[in-house]
Design a protein around this motif. Structure first.
Motif, PDB file in Angstrom:
ATOM      1  N   VAL A  53       0.836  -1.202   0.000  1.00 48.54           N
ATOM      2  CA  VAL A  53       0.000   0.000   0.000  1.00 48.54           C
ATOM      3  C   VAL A  53       0.871   1.252   0.000  1.00 48.54           C
ATOM      4  CG1 VAL A  53      -1.733   1.322   1.262  1.00 48.54           C
ATOM      5  CG2 VAL A  53      -1.921  -1.164   1.147  1.00 48.54           C
ATOM      6  N   ILE A  54       1.826   1.324   0.919  1.00 43.17           N
ATOM      7  CA  ILE A  54       2.655   2.528   1.014  1.00 43.17           C
ATOM      8  C   ILE A  54       3.537   2.677  -0.213  1.00 43.17           C
ATOM      9  CG2 ILE A  54       4.489   3.690   2.303  1.00 43.17           C
ATOM     10  CD1 ILE A  54       3.362   2.478   4.847  1.00 43.17           C
ATOM     11  N   ASP A  55       4.171   1.599  -0.655  1.00 44.07           N
ATOM     12  CA  ASP A  55       5.041   1.702  -1.826  1.00 44.07           C
ATOM     13  C   ASP A  55       4.260   2.105  -3.069  1.00 44.07           C
ATOM     14  OD1 ASP A  55       7.286   1.098  -0.366  1.00 44.07           O
ATOM     15  OD2 ASP A  55       7.299  -1.028  -0.889  1.00 44.07           O
ATOM     16  N   GLY A  56       3.024   1.638  -3.178  1.00 43.47           N
ATOM     17  CA  GLY A  56       2.186   2.076  -4.285  1.00 43.47           C
ATOM     18  C   GLY A  56       1.878   3.559  -4.206  1.00 43.47           C
ATOM     19  N   ASP A  57       1.605   4.035  -2.981  1.00 49.06           N
ATOM     20  CA  ASP A  57       1.361   5.468  -2.787  1.00 49.06           C
ATOM     21  C   ASP A  57       2.583   6.297  -3.167  1.00 49.06           C
ATOM     22  OD1 ASP A  57      -1.243   5.222  -1.907  1.00 49.06           O
ATOM     23  OD2 ASP A  57      -0.759   5.455   0.222  1.00 49.06           O
ATOM     24  N   ILE A  58       3.756   5.857  -2.724  1.00 49.19           N
ATOM     25  CA  ILE A  58       4.978   6.617  -2.994  1.00 49.19           C
ATOM     26  C   ILE A  58       5.257   6.649  -4.493  1.00 49.19           C
ATOM     27  CG2 ILE A  58       7.459   6.754  -2.568  1.00 49.19           C
ATOM     28  CD1 ILE A  58       5.500   7.440  -0.175  1.00 49.19           C
ATOM     29  N   ALA A  59       5.010   5.540  -5.168  1.00 47.23           N
ATOM     30  CA  ALA A  59       5.193   5.518  -6.618  1.00 47.23           C
ATOM     31  C   ALA A  59       4.293   6.535  -7.298  1.00 47.23           C
ATOM     32  CB  ALA A  59       4.913   4.110  -7.156  1.00 47.23           C
ATOM     33  N   GLU A  60       3.066   6.672  -6.808  1.00 48.13           N
ATOM     34  CA  GLU A  60       2.149   7.647  -7.390  1.00 48.13           C
ATOM     35  C   GLU A  60       2.586   9.081  -7.079  1.00 48.13           C
ATOM     36  OE1 GLU A  60      -1.941   4.988  -7.490  1.00 48.13           O
ATOM     37  OE2 GLU A  60      -1.874   6.788  -6.268  1.00 48.13           O
ATOM     38  N   ILE A  61       3.089   9.306  -5.874  1.00 46.75           N
ATOM     39  CA  ILE A  61       3.532  10.664  -5.524  1.00 46.75           C
ATOM     40  C   ILE A  61       4.680  11.093  -6.422  1.00 46.75           C
ATOM     41  CG2 ILE A  61       4.640  12.074  -3.741  1.00 46.75           C
ATOM     42  CD1 ILE A  61       3.109  10.408  -1.650  1.00 46.75           C
ATOM     43  N   ILE A  62       5.693  10.256  -6.553  1.00 46.36           N
ATOM     44  CA  ILE A  62       6.857  10.665  -7.343  1.00 46.36           C
ATOM     45  C   ILE A  62       6.569  10.586  -8.835  1.00 46.36           C
ATOM     46  CG2 ILE A  62       8.473  10.018  -5.527  1.00 46.36           C
ATOM     47  CD1 ILE A  62       9.121   7.507  -7.021  1.00 46.36           C
ATOM     48  N   GLY A  63       5.413  10.015  -9.191  1.00 51.89           N
ATOM     49  CA  GLY A  63       4.971  10.045 -10.581  1.00 51.89           C
ATOM     50  C   GLY A  63       4.279  11.336 -10.965  1.00 51.89           C
ATOM     51  N   GLN A  64       4.073  12.224  -9.975  1.00 53.31           N
ATOM     52  CA  GLN A  64       3.443  13.516 -10.266  1.00 53.31           C
ATOM     53  C   GLN A  64       4.403  14.400 -11.060  1.00 53.31           C
ATOM     54  OE1 GLN A  64       0.077  13.933  -9.352  1.00 53.31           O
ATOM     55  NE2 GLN A  64       0.527  11.780  -8.961  1.00 53.31           N
ATOM     56  N   PRO A  65       3.886  15.218 -11.978  1.00 57.78           N
ATOM     57  CA  PRO A  65       4.754  16.045 -12.837  1.00 57.78           C
ATOM     58  C   PRO A  65       5.289  17.261 -12.098  1.00 57.78           C
ATOM     59  CG  PRO A  65       2.453  16.463 -13.353  1.00 57.78           C
ATOM     60  CD  PRO A  65       2.455  15.344 -12.344  1.00 57.78           C
ATOM     61  N   LEU A  66       6.243  17.032 -11.196  1.00 56.40           N
ATOM     62  CA  LEU A  66       6.865  18.093 -10.410  1.00 56.40           C
ATOM     63  C   LEU A  66       8.354  18.172 -10.757  1.00 56.40           C
ATOM     64  CD1 LEU A  66       5.254  17.413  -6.907  1.00 56.40           C
ATOM     65  CD2 LEU A  66       4.698  19.275  -8.486  1.00 56.40           C
ATOM     66  N   LEU A 110      -3.596  10.695   2.864  1.00 53.20           N
ATOM     67  CA  LEU A 110      -2.218  11.030   3.163  1.00 53.20           C
ATOM     68  C   LEU A 110      -1.364  11.242   1.911  1.00 53.20           C
ATOM     69  CD1 LEU A 110       0.134  11.341   5.139  1.00 53.20           C
ATOM     70  CD2 LEU A 110       0.217   8.845   5.345  1.00 53.20           C
ATOM     71  N   ALA A 111      -1.452  10.361   0.942  1.00 53.82           N
ATOM     72  CA  ALA A 111      -0.628  10.491  -0.262  1.00 53.82           C
ATOM     73  C   ALA A 111      -0.988  11.752  -1.044  1.00 53.82           C
ATOM     74  CB  ALA A 111      -0.773   9.260  -1.151  1.00 53.82           C
ATOM     75  N   ASP A 112      -2.279  12.097  -1.101  1.00 51.54           N
ATOM     76  CA  ASP A 112      -2.677  13.345  -1.760  1.00 51.54           C
ATOM     77  C   ASP A 112      -2.108  14.543  -1.018  1.00 51.54           C
ATOM     78  OD1 ASP A 112      -4.133  12.209  -3.845  1.00 51.54           O
ATOM     79  OD2 ASP A 112      -6.004  12.180  -2.706  1.00 51.54           O
ATOM     80  N   ALA A 113      -2.134  14.490   0.320  1.00 52.93           N
ATOM     81  CA  ALA A 113      -1.630  15.602   1.115  1.00 52.93           C
ATOM     82  C   ALA A 113      -0.130  15.788   0.912  1.00 52.93           C
ATOM     83  CB  ALA A 113      -1.943  15.367   2.592  1.00 52.93           C
ATOM     84  N   VAL A 114       0.615  14.700   0.901  1.00 51.56           N
ATOM     85  CA  VAL A 114       2.064  14.809   0.773  1.00 51.56           C
ATOM     86  C   VAL A 114       2.456  15.258  -0.634  1.00 51.56           C
ATOM     87  CG1 VAL A 114       4.231  13.498   0.826  1.00 51.56           C
ATOM     88  CG2 VAL A 114       2.545  13.231   2.662  1.00 51.56           C
ATOM     89  N   SER A 115       1.737  14.787  -1.650  1.00 50.43           N
ATOM     90  CA  SER A 115       2.033  15.282  -2.999  1.00 50.43           C
ATOM     91  C   SER A 115       1.718  16.771  -3.088  1.00 50.43           C
ATOM     92  CB  SER A 115       1.248  14.499  -4.057  1.00 50.43           C
ATOM     93  OG  SER A 115      -0.138  14.788  -4.005  1.00 50.43           O
ATOM     94  N   GLY A 116       0.685  17.226  -2.370  1.00 54.92           N
ATOM     95  CA  GLY A 116       0.369  18.647  -2.329  1.00 54.92           C
ATOM     96  C   GLY A 116       1.451  19.451  -1.638  1.00 54.92           C
TER      97      GLY A 116
END
Length: 373
Positions: free
Chosen positions: A25-38, A270-276
């Motif tokens: 679950v967490i590793d999937g979240d982190i993959a999505e966060i760092i996949g954001q176009p930042l 949480l993952a949405d908040a951290v990507s924000g």
């Protein structure tokens, strides 16, 4: 094209080069966060201090930085400041033994000793449980005020390191609720003679301290005001409703509300908040940003119902208690955060409420299954 792996909630995540935590679950979240176009390259080679690193939100910041090392070979070194090394190792698991992580024992209420300068400070150390705000008000306000002074002095000594503060929706105080969302410049009142205000006033003071250091010492400052966050790492005895509801669903208990359930909050995964937060750090030009998902602005009763619907096979329902002492609860009836400024940076939540609740429960279920194995 990047490889994708399916998620149990029907979404997809960019496959990580390596597993950061060992939790699907967490590793999937982190993959999505760092996949954001930042512009993640701005963090390449940085030394980053994360305070309260074993906490729910700070730990996701830590995992994100390590994920960048895995995927981008970013060369980031993370200094993880914790008060209890044994507890931190237990909570962080294999992450604590990585070469790009240095566990630092320390308390922001006192002097912090580091053997190197830093490029970025992410300050997340603060008593977060509501019960602590009334029971230990001195510790609560000291962590926010004294801790902020000390960390900003560290930023100055490091030659102008960026200071990122994890603040709170509580800085807005109590406003006349008209059902609208609160923007970053809309403040209400606070009963400063109530010891529970140690958290609210501590966060307010910390924000002023931060902008004062920016004005006098030119320290770059980013303030993230988090709404009500839920997700992996949330302790079931935290005391906030999102934790109570999670515990009820996991145990197969109906959810009992201790009020009429009409109070509305902004609930953000949480993952949405951290990507924000990282969007604000890497793209933001304003000082303060609400870290929230406006689509999660719902009542406590609606949240309870959404939790029961996340596991329909358990046939749970929402009930109401009688004879409740309402003085124990936050009197603010409407505390939704307007995310327009954050969305103006191009950020948007990529998980949302329904999938976020599923992932929260799935993380606890994953841990329970692992403990039985």
């Amino acid at each position: 094209m990047p490889e994708h792996t399916p998620r149990g909630d029907g979404s997809t995540a960019t496959a990580p080069v390596g597993r950061v935590t060992g939790s699907a679950v967490i590793d999937g979240d982190i993959a999505e966060i760092i996949g954001q176009p930042l512009p993640w390259e701005k963090l390449d080679g940085a030394t980053v201090l994360v305070t309260g690193a074993a906490g729910m939100i700070p730990s996701y910041a830590l995992y994100t930085l390590l994920g960048l090392n895995e995927v981008r070979d970013a060369g980031i070194t993370v200094l993880a400041l914790v008060r209890d090394l044994d507890r931190a190792r237990r909570l962080l698991g294999p992450v604590a033994d990585r070469d790009d992580v240095v566990l630092v024992k320390g308390d922001v209420r006192g002097e912090i000793h580091l053997d190197r300068t830093v490029d970025l400070v992410i300050h997340g150390a603060s008593p977060a449980r509501p019960a602590l705000h009334a029971a230990s008000p001195v510790d609560t306000i000291r962590a926010n005020v004294t801790g902020t002074f000390g960390l900003l002095d560290l930023c100055v000594a490091s030659g102008g390191a960026r200071f990122v503060m994890m603040s709170s929706a509580e800085v807005y105080g109590q406003r006349v609720s008209d059902g609208s969302l609160v923007a970053e410049d809309e403040y209400g009142s606070v009963d400063i003679l109530n010891p529970r205000a140690s958290y609210t006033e501590g966060k307010r003071a910390a924000e002023t301290i931060a902008v004062s250091y920016h004005a006098q010492y030119d320290v770059p400052v980013t303030i993230g005001r988090f709404g009500h966050i839920y997700g992996p790492g949330m302790a079931l005895d935290d005391g906030r409703v999102q934790a109570d509801f999670t515990a009820d669903v996991l145990r197969g208990n109906d959810i009992t509300l201790n009020s009429d359930g009409s109070a509305r909050r902004t609930y953000t995964y949480l993952a949405d908040a951290v990507s924000g937060m990282f969007a604000a750090i890497l793209l933001g030009e304003d000082t303060a940003y609400n870290i929230s998902d406006r689509d999660g602005f719902i009542s406590i009763r609606e949240l309870a119902e959404a939790f029961t619907e996340a596991r329909p096979e358990k046939n749970l329902s929402v009930r109401f208690a009688e004879g409740v002492d309402l003085s124990r609860y936050n009197a603010v009836k409407g505390q939704g955060l307007d995310d327009a400024r954050l969305r103006g940076l191009g950020w948007a939540p990529h998980v949302g409420l329904r999938r976020g609740l599923d992932r929260t429960l799935a993380w606890h279920e994953e841990r329970e299954a692992g403990s039985r194995a």
